[in-house]
Design a protein around this motif. Sequence first.
Motif, PDB file in Angstrom:
ATOM      1  N   ARG A 183      33.363  46.823  -3.993  1.00 27.79           N
ATOM      2  CA  ARG A 183      33.911  48.054  -3.604  1.00 27.79           C
ATOM      3  C   ARG A 183      33.619  49.670  -3.733  1.00 27.79           C
ATOM      4  O   ARG A 183      32.935  50.005  -3.109  1.00 27.79           O
ATOM      5  CB  ARG A 183      35.485  48.459  -4.643  1.00 27.79           C
ATOM      6  CG  ARG A 183      36.136  49.757  -4.642  1.00 27.79           C
ATOM      7  CD  ARG A 183      37.339  50.503  -5.083  1.00 27.79           C
ATOM      8  NE  ARG A 183      37.613  50.593  -6.692  1.00 27.79           N
ATOM      9  CZ  ARG A 183      37.511  49.361  -7.334  1.00 27.79           C
ATOM     10  NH1 ARG A 183      38.189  48.421  -7.437  1.00 27.79           N
ATOM     11  NH2 ARG A 183      36.626  49.812  -8.667  1.00 27.79           N
ATOM     12  N   GLN A 184      32.569  49.258  -4.937  1.00 30.73           N
ATOM     13  CA  GLN A 184      31.212  50.372  -4.899  1.00 30.73           C
ATOM     14  C   GLN A 184      30.704  50.378  -3.460  1.00 30.73           C
ATOM     15  O   GLN A 184      30.067  51.463  -3.218  1.00 30.73           O
ATOM     16  CB  GLN A 184      30.452  50.524  -5.875  1.00 30.73           C
ATOM     17  CG  GLN A 184      31.801  51.244  -7.035  1.00 30.73           C
ATOM     18  CD  GLN A 184      30.762  51.156  -8.668  1.00 30.73           C
ATOM     19  OE1 GLN A 184      29.658  51.288  -8.848  1.00 30.73           O
ATOM     20  NE2 GLN A 184      31.755  51.647  -9.374  1.00 30.73           N
ATOM     21  N   ILE A 185      30.076  49.167  -3.709  1.00 30.74           N
ATOM     22  CA  ILE A 185      28.363  49.101  -2.562  1.00 30.74           C
ATOM     23  C   ILE A 185      29.601  49.495  -1.142  1.00 30.74           C
ATOM     24  O   ILE A 185      28.877  49.818   0.161  1.00 30.74           O
ATOM     25  CB  ILE A 185      28.325  46.985  -2.303  1.00 30.74           C
ATOM     26  CG1 ILE A 185      27.439  47.614  -3.631  1.00 30.74           C
ATOM     27  CG2 ILE A 185      27.559  47.510  -1.186  1.00 30.74           C
ATOM     28  CD1 ILE A 185      26.796  45.860  -4.485  1.00 30.74           C
ATOM     29  N   ASN A 186      30.979  48.419  -0.253  1.00 30.72           N
ATOM     30  CA  ASN A 186      31.579  49.281   0.643  1.00 30.72           C
ATOM     31  C   ASN A 186      31.635  50.699   0.636  1.00 30.72           C
ATOM     32  O   ASN A 186      31.328  51.083   1.598  1.00 30.72           O
ATOM     33  CB  ASN A 186      32.313  47.920   0.630  1.00 30.72           C
ATOM     34  CG  ASN A 186      32.135  46.504   0.228  1.00 30.72           C
ATOM     35  OD1 ASN A 186      30.987  46.218   1.163  1.00 30.72           O
ATOM     36  ND2 ASN A 186      33.588  45.699   0.255  1.00 30.72           N
ATOM     37  N   GLU A 187      31.781  50.883  -0.438  1.00 35.92           N
ATOM     38  CA  GLU A 187      31.460  53.233  -0.078  1.00 35.92           C
ATOM     39  C   GLU A 187      30.966  53.520  -0.638  1.00 35.92           C
ATOM     40  O   GLU A 187      30.671  54.538   0.345  1.00 35.92           O
ATOM     41  CB  GLU A 187      32.786  53.369  -1.537  1.00 35.92           C
ATOM     42  CG  GLU A 187      33.445  54.840  -1.314  1.00 35.92           C
ATOM     43  CD  GLU A 187      34.204  55.209  -2.983  1.00 35.92           C
ATOM     44  OE1 GLU A 187      34.524  56.483  -2.740  1.00 35.92           O
ATOM     45  OE2 GLU A 187      34.854  54.412  -3.229  1.00 35.92           O
TER      46      GLU A 187
END
Length: 306
Positions: A197-201
């Motif tokens: 989630r953090q990488i994609n955001e």
Amino acid sequence: MESSRSLEIRQHNAITAARYDYSACQLDILFCLLSQLRKEDSSDVSYRINIADVERMTGRQWNYQQLQEATADMGSRLFEVENDKVYKQLWMFQKVEYVKGQGCLEIVLSKFIRPYLFELKDNFTSYQLHSALKLSSKYAKRIYQLASQWKDIGETKTYTINELKVMLKLKDPHGKQPEQFEKFSQFKARVLDIATRQINEHTDLKIGYHLIKQGRAFHSIRFYINNQSPKQLPISFEQPIEDARHQQARQILDNLGIKDTSLIQRILSEKALTDGLFKFNYDLKTGRAKADKNPAGLLLKVLGLR
């Protein structure tokens, strides 16, 4: 030649795949060091990290006690690098100096770790500093490094769950320390899903993963990687730090849906309001501030503008 719009760190793959356990703060220190490395540097060059600059880039606050504990722990921990011929234990620093009254620290790297950070050969990992600093989870930072190594191919090799846990220092390969997140559901929720989630955001990569079973249990994992336009504006490390700070503040305000130009200008023109904006954004992302319905309204209330 490196673009003025996007400073990249380049790491030798031996370090990317090495087994080490750093906190998110420690990884930020490492990323800041890597961004300053140059091939022409002497072995005893001192690298300076200005605390205020890093706080402005990350939106997170550091203090001297936190940093001193972080660098002391980094100095005592080791990188484990292993191939078919040799197993090495490497430490990061020769020394760390805190310059009193100047809000900075100066670091001299160990001469033995330097070759792994400098070797810009075909077999390296390249990733963007602003993306690495934006990630708050230490596992997201490490998985982002790993994904960046394979981004040109589009997918990683298949890792066993055991290999990945060892790489992330969640499992001792010798069985001397207790395994963390031993239940797979915990590992998936608290490591894989948060990292994804953090990488994609926050980064230039969009990743997903595929789990492979052996019998009834999950045995292996493969990550899939695509390039994307990051949702966060990249920080230009060639521009004055105050310009980068305003650029980041504008992005936060835009994400919150605040479009009033006079309101934006007031927040950007008053340091106390800009500082309050960054603190609010950090509190919102870490769950310290709750504003599911109207975060923009809460921000204005917190800043005393409503």
